[in-house]
Design a protein around this motif. Sequence first.
Motif, PDB file in Angstrom:
ATOM      1  N   GLN A  80      47.143  35.713  48.233  1.00  0.00           N
ATOM      2  CA  GLN A  80      45.736  35.327  48.258  1.00  0.00           C
ATOM      3  C   GLN A  80      44.930  36.391  48.985  1.00  0.00           C
ATOM      4  O   GLN A  80      45.303  36.826  50.075  1.00  0.00           O
ATOM      5  CB  GLN A  80      45.576  33.984  48.986  1.00  0.00           C
ATOM      6  CG  GLN A  80      44.179  33.435  49.011  1.00  0.00           C
ATOM      7  CD  GLN A  80      43.770  32.801  47.702  1.00  0.00           C
ATOM      8  OE1 GLN A  80      44.584  32.176  47.042  1.00  0.00           O
ATOM      9  NE2 GLN A  80      42.520  32.942  47.323  1.00  0.00           N
ATOM     10  N   PHE A  81      43.846  36.833  48.370  1.00  0.00           N
ATOM     11  CA  PHE A  81      42.829  37.635  49.048  1.00  0.00           C
ATOM     12  C   PHE A  81      41.738  36.674  49.496  1.00  0.00           C
ATOM     13  O   PHE A  81      41.252  35.876  48.685  1.00  0.00           O
ATOM     14  CB  PHE A  81      42.226  38.669  48.100  1.00  0.00           C
ATOM     15  CG  PHE A  81      43.150  39.795  47.728  1.00  0.00           C
ATOM     16  CD1 PHE A  81      43.105  40.991  48.417  1.00  0.00           C
ATOM     17  CD2 PHE A  81      44.057  39.659  46.685  1.00  0.00           C
ATOM     18  CE1 PHE A  81      43.939  42.050  48.063  1.00  0.00           C
ATOM     19  CE2 PHE A  81      44.905  40.698  46.327  1.00  0.00           C
ATOM     20  CZ  PHE A  81      44.843  41.898  47.022  1.00  0.00           C
ATOM     21  N   THR A  82      41.352  36.761  50.756  1.00  0.00           N
ATOM     22  CA  THR A  82      40.330  35.853  51.265  1.00  0.00           C
ATOM     23  C   THR A  82      39.239  36.636  51.992  1.00  0.00           C
ATOM     24  O   THR A  82      39.511  37.271  53.022  1.00  0.00           O
ATOM     25  CB  THR A  82      40.950  34.815  52.218  1.00  0.00           C
ATOM     26  OG1 THR A  82      41.972  34.105  51.523  1.00  0.00           O
ATOM     27  CG2 THR A  82      39.894  33.820  52.695  1.00  0.00           C
ATOM     28  N   PRO A  83      38.010  36.598  51.479  1.00  0.00           N
ATOM     29  CA  PRO A  83      36.904  37.207  52.208  1.00  0.00           C
ATOM     30  C   PRO A  83      36.356  36.240  53.258  1.00  0.00           C
ATOM     31  O   PRO A  83      36.308  35.034  53.040  1.00  0.00           O
ATOM     32  CB  PRO A  83      35.857  37.456  51.118  1.00  0.00           C
ATOM     33  CG  PRO A  83      36.132  36.389  50.092  1.00  0.00           C
ATOM     34  CD  PRO A  83      37.601  36.089  50.163  1.00  0.00           C
ATOM     35  N   MET A  84      36.005  36.774  54.397  1.00  0.00           N
ATOM     36  CA  MET A  84      35.309  36.010  55.438  1.00  0.00           C
ATOM     37  C   MET A  84      34.186  36.897  55.937  1.00  0.00           C
ATOM     38  O   MET A  84      34.396  37.789  56.758  1.00  0.00           O
ATOM     39  CB  MET A  84      36.272  35.636  56.563  1.00  0.00           C
ATOM     40  CG  MET A  84      35.620  34.924  57.733  1.00  0.00           C
ATOM     41  SD  MET A  84      34.963  33.309  57.258  1.00  0.00           S
ATOM     42  CE  MET A  84      33.796  33.047  58.594  1.00  0.00           C
ATOM     43  N   ASP A  85      33.021  36.706  55.343  1.00  0.00           N
ATOM     44  CA  ASP A  85      31.876  37.571  55.612  1.00  0.00           C
ATOM     45  C   ASP A  85      32.257  39.041  55.374  1.00  0.00           C
ATOM     46  O   ASP A  85      32.663  39.387  54.289  1.00  0.00           O
ATOM     47  CB  ASP A  85      31.314  37.323  57.014  1.00  0.00           C
ATOM     48  CG  ASP A  85      30.703  35.925  57.146  1.00  0.00           C
ATOM     49  OD1 ASP A  85      30.547  35.248  56.115  1.00  0.00           O
ATOM     50  OD2 ASP A  85      30.404  35.516  58.270  1.00  0.00           O
ATOM     51  N   GLU A  86      32.218  39.889  56.402  1.00  0.00           N
ATOM     52  CA  GLU A  86      32.482  41.323  56.190  1.00  0.00           C
ATOM     53  C   GLU A  86      33.975  41.655  56.136  1.00  0.00           C
ATOM     54  O   GLU A  86      34.350  42.779  55.812  1.00  0.00           O
ATOM     55  CB  GLU A  86      31.814  42.144  57.306  1.00  0.00           C
ATOM     56  CG  GLU A  86      32.618  42.359  58.574  1.00  0.00           C
ATOM     57  CD  GLU A  86      32.961  41.090  59.369  1.00  0.00           C
ATOM     58  OE1 GLU A  86      33.874  41.164  60.204  1.00  0.00           O
ATOM     59  OE2 GLU A  86      32.325  40.042  59.152  1.00  0.00           O
ATOM     60  N   ALA A  87      34.823  40.681  56.464  1.00  0.00           N
ATOM     61  CA  ALA A  87      36.271  40.917  56.532  1.00  0.00           C
ATOM     62  C   ALA A  87      36.954  40.487  55.235  1.00  0.00           C
ATOM     63  O   ALA A  87      36.532  39.532  54.584  1.00  0.00           O
ATOM     64  CB  ALA A  87      36.867  40.145  57.711  1.00  0.00           C
ATOM     65  N   LEU A  88      38.021  41.204  54.876  1.00  0.00           N
ATOM     66  CA  LEU A  88      38.841  40.832  53.729  1.00  0.00           C
ATOM     67  C   LEU A  88      40.302  40.846  54.162  1.00  0.00           C
ATOM     68  O   LEU A  88      40.803  41.852  54.676  1.00  0.00           O
ATOM     69  CB  LEU A  88      38.641  41.795  52.556  1.00  0.00           C
ATOM     70  CG  LEU A  88      39.434  41.450  51.283  1.00  0.00           C
ATOM     71  CD1 LEU A  88      38.981  40.113  50.700  1.00  0.00           C
ATOM     72  CD2 LEU A  88      39.285  42.553  50.241  1.00  0.00           C
ATOM     73  N   CYS A  89      40.967  39.725  53.955  1.00  0.00           N
ATOM     74  CA  CYS A  89      42.354  39.567  54.380  1.00  0.00           C
ATOM     75  C   CYS A  89      43.232  39.258  53.171  1.00  0.00           C
ATOM     76  O   CYS A  89      42.774  38.677  52.187  1.00  0.00           O
ATOM     77  CB  CYS A  89      42.474  38.426  55.393  1.00  0.00           C
ATOM     78  SG  CYS A  89      41.398  38.667  56.821  1.00  0.00           S
ATOM     79  N   ARG A  90      44.505  39.630  53.279  1.00  0.00           N
ATOM     80  CA  ARG A  90      45.464  39.344  52.202  1.00  0.00           C
ATOM     81  C   ARG A  90      46.751  38.820  52.835  1.00  0.00           C
ATOM     82  O   ARG A  90      47.258  39.388  53.801  1.00  0.00           O
ATOM     83  CB  ARG A  90      45.764  40.610  51.411  1.00  0.00           C
ATOM     84  CG  ARG A  90      46.771  40.410  50.263  1.00  0.00           C
ATOM     85  CD  ARG A  90      47.123  41.732  49.612  1.00  0.00           C
ATOM     86  NE  ARG A  90      47.827  42.596  50.542  1.00  0.00           N
ATOM     87  CZ  ARG A  90      47.662  43.922  50.611  1.00  0.00           C
ATOM     88  NH1 ARG A  90      46.828  44.542  49.808  1.00  0.00           N
ATOM     89  NH2 ARG A  90      48.342  44.638  51.497  1.00  0.00           N
ATOM     90  N   VAL A  91      47.250  37.735  52.264  1.00  0.00           N
ATOM     91  CA  VAL A  91      48.553  37.200  52.671  1.00  0.00           C
ATOM     92  C   VAL A  91      49.409  37.036  51.421  1.00  0.00           C
ATOM     93  O   VAL A  91      48.946  36.501  50.408  1.00  0.00           O
ATOM     94  CB  VAL A  91      48.415  35.850  53.404  1.00  0.00           C
ATOM     95  CG1 VAL A  91      49.790  35.254  53.708  1.00  0.00           C
ATOM     96  CG2 VAL A  91      47.608  36.011  54.692  1.00  0.00           C
ATOM     97  N   CYS A  92      50.647  37.515  51.493  1.00  0.00           N
ATOM     98  CA  CYS A  92      51.620  37.388  50.400  1.00  0.00           C
ATOM     99  C   CYS A  92      52.868  36.704  50.951  1.00  0.00           C
ATOM    100  O   CYS A  92      53.302  37.013  52.059  1.00  0.00           O
ATOM    101  CB  CYS A  92      52.005  38.760  49.849  1.00  0.00           C
ATOM    102  SG  CYS A  92      50.613  39.804  49.371  1.00  0.00           S
ATOM    103  N   VAL A  93      53.430  35.776  50.168  1.00  0.00           N
ATOM    104  CA  VAL A  93      54.584  35.002  50.618  1.00  0.00           C
ATOM    105  C   VAL A  93      55.649  34.966  49.537  1.00  0.00           C
ATOM    106  O   VAL A  93      55.345  34.826  48.347  1.00  0.00           O
ATOM    107  CB  VAL A  93      54.165  33.557  50.985  1.00  0.00           C
ATOM    108  CG1 VAL A  93      55.381  32.651  51.151  1.00  0.00           C
ATOM    109  CG2 VAL A  93      53.333  33.536  52.254  1.00  0.00           C
ATOM    110  N   ASP A  94      56.896  35.084  49.973  1.00  0.00           N
ATOM    111  CA  ASP A  94      58.057  34.812  49.128  1.00  0.00           C
ATOM    112  C   ASP A  94      58.942  33.827  49.891  1.00  0.00           C
ATOM    113  O   ASP A  94      59.443  34.149  50.969  1.00  0.00           O
ATOM    114  CB  ASP A  94      58.838  36.102  48.830  1.00  0.00           C
ATOM    115  CG  ASP A  94      60.134  35.857  48.049  1.00  0.00           C
ATOM    116  OD1 ASP A  94      60.309  34.745  47.504  1.00  0.00           O
ATOM    117  OD2 ASP A  94      60.961  36.786  47.996  1.00  0.00           O
ATOM    118  N   ILE A  95      59.105  32.630  49.345  1.00  0.00           N
ATOM    119  CA  ILE A  95      59.999  31.644  49.962  1.00  0.00           C
ATOM    120  C   ILE A  95      61.407  32.008  49.518  1.00  0.00           C
ATOM    121  O   ILE A  95      61.970  31.438  48.592  1.00  0.00           O
ATOM    122  CB  ILE A  95      59.594  30.213  49.569  1.00  0.00           C
ATOM    123  CG1 ILE A  95      58.133  29.959  49.970  1.00  0.00           C
ATOM    124  CG2 ILE A  95      60.516  29.191  50.237  1.00  0.00           C
ATOM    125  CD1 ILE A  95      57.596  28.614  49.551  1.00  0.00           C
TER     126      ILE A  95
END
Length: 196
Positions: free
Chosen positions: A96-111
Amino acid sequence: MTKPRIVEKIRTTLETDIALILNLDGTGICEVNTGIGFFDHMLTLFTKHGQFDLTLKAKGDGVDNHHIIEDIGILMGQAFLEALGDKAGITRYAFQFTPMDEALCRVCVDISGRSYLVFDVPLTREYIGEFETEMLEEFFIAFANNSKMTIHVTSLYGRNNHHIVEGIFKSFGRTLKQAVALDPTVKGIPSTKGVL
């Protein structure tokens, strides 16, 4: 009918006393009290965006935030691992890419059944409220090790540390929501090894 994926866990040490109830197939109901306001806010965002139900009560030794945050990561990781059971039918991978105002974060998961964390989140403040920012990585280390997941957490850019951390927790919730979801097209364990 699918077996309910609900877990109750307790962790009591000389440093912390933590109890939680986790429902992977909830609606985002969150009742948390860690004694750290900003961390409570982040866990609430995680729960809401993941649509998990989470009840968590935690008391620490008051030395600093390290013990309580790390131990919550341990217990939450264990709860996800237990709730997933043999992992039959899960989606397994998600990002998931998630913007929060000026910030952009990415989290990737493999169970995956393999504990691994890649953490690339430069922060410029020592504290956000009473939350020690270096504890962000410690939380994810504890969660990854105890959930046996591979997790990549990246802040792609951003200036406001609050926005960056908030984007990460929202992204983490949404990523796990996808990864733990039951996929009707998946038959059995989603691995050529036959086990995760």
